[in-house]
Write an enzyme that holds these catalytic residues in place. Structure first.
Site, PDB file in Angstrom:
ATOM      1  NE  ARG A 254      -5.970   2.341  23.595  1.00  0.00           N
ATOM      2  CZ  ARG A 254      -6.902   1.383  23.600  1.00  0.00           C
ATOM      3  NH1 ARG A 254      -7.340   0.887  24.756  1.00  0.00           N
ATOM      4  NH2 ARG A 254      -7.386   0.900  22.487  1.00  0.00           N
TER       5      ARG A 254
ATOM      6  CD  GLU B  81      -3.596   5.017  21.808  1.00  0.00           C
ATOM      7  OE1 GLU B  81      -3.248   3.884  21.425  1.00  0.00           O
ATOM      8  OE2 GLU B  81      -4.742   5.449  21.660  1.00  0.00           O
TER       9      GLU B  81
ATOM     10  CB  SER C 176      -3.599   5.135  17.862  1.00  0.00           C
ATOM     11  OG  SER C 176      -4.301   4.121  17.188  1.00  0.00           O
TER      12      SER C 176
END
Length: 302
Positions: free
Chosen positions: A175, A297, A224
């Site tokens: 990520r 996130e 998320s």
């Protein structure tokens, strides 16, 4: 802020500018206030001119699909840029490479690959964002990430200079990547492998089925909330939340999804403060119980 200069400039190009623009409907949470300036460039030339004039003078936030963004209820004293439809084009090169604009949806790229018998991009059908956002955070699911299919990136810096970056020059992490955070992605090239269309369709169907069984759909959520803390534990973040936090916890209309506890939801009319309090509450509870520090996130604009 150079608001009068920007208003004057808005009459000099064809791309649209909006002032005191409401961002609430521009994100999946359906939360947020206004931005002083909302710029929707329809051409690269307009974007280049704009950045040369204002790129190093103003706060700029790039908004894609708004599928992983939480926006403050107060007015953003800067410029939100959302690339127009001409940045969502997609094409197939003779060598089998697919080029997609950064405003193109991940699903559109996955469908295009399927229609052209190119496999390896099936996982994109389950990511509700744009190519630009996927590049920014090396998005992924089902053990596949953007880095696995990427050939190169075309981007523009804040001074209006267009550059091409080969994928092997980028360090991708979970990520994240090491690219300059001020770059604006314009397009990217992707590679897959020849595959029977029926097999591609079957895999997409199975991946979507798995997603729908485990994640909430058709509600106000931003996906998320936290990254999996892969450097601290083998446990998934939802497991840490489940063992650390009462799942009925809520602040106003901001709550935790019954289906997946790393998905937070706007049950009706949650405010930015409601959702932010829930995020910080869960983060603190997990650290208190497990000693693990969670990292968000979702992106926050305030």
């Amino acid at each position: 802020m150079l608001i009068e200069e920007i208003k004057k400039f808005s009459n000099e190009i064809n791309s649209k500018f909006y002032f005191d623009y409401d961002l609430k409907k521009s994100n999946w949470f359906n939360i947020g206030g206004k931005t002083r300036v909302y710029f929707k460039p329809d051409s690269l030339s307009d974007l280049v001119i704009f950045l040369k004039k204002f790129g190093d003078k103003e706060k700029i936030f790039i908004l894609g699909a708004g599928s992983n963004t939480l926006i403050s209820d107060s007015t953003f004293d800067g410029i939100v840029i959302r690339l127009g439809k001409n940045f969502s084009n997609i094409s197939l090169l003779p060598n089998g490479i697919i080029v997609a604009g950064s405003a193109c949806s991940d699903k559109k790229l996955s469908d295009f690959a399927k229609e052209n018998g190119i496999g390896g991009l099936e996982f994109l059908a389950c990511i509700p964002g744009t190519i630009g956002g996927g590049l920014k955070m090396n998005a992924g699911c089902f053990n596949r990430e953007f880095k696995d299919i990427l050939v190169s990136i075309q981007a523009i810096d804040r001074s209006g200079r267009v550059i091409t970056i080969p994928a092997d020059k980028v360090i991708f992490e979970y990520r994240n990547n090491n690219l300059n955070k001020y770059l604006i992605f314009l397009s990217a090239s992707f590679k897959g492998e020849k595959k029977d269309q029926k097999k591609i369709e079957k895999e997409i169907f199975q991946l979507k089925k798995r997603k729908d069984e485990n994640q909430p759909t058709n509600i106000k959520t931003s996906g998320s909330t936290f990254k999996n803390p892969i450097n601290q534990t083998n446990k998934k973040v939802w497991e840490l939340i489940k063992e650390s936090v009462p799942l009925e916890s809520a602040f106003g209309d901001a709550g935790i999804s019954d289906k997946h506890c790393n998905f937070f939801v706007n049950k009706n009319n949650a405010t930015f403060n409601d959702m932010n309090k829930l995020i910080e509450f869960v983060k603190d509870k997990v650290e208190e119980k497990t000693g693990i520090k969670l990292e968000k996130e979702i992106k926050i604009l305030e």
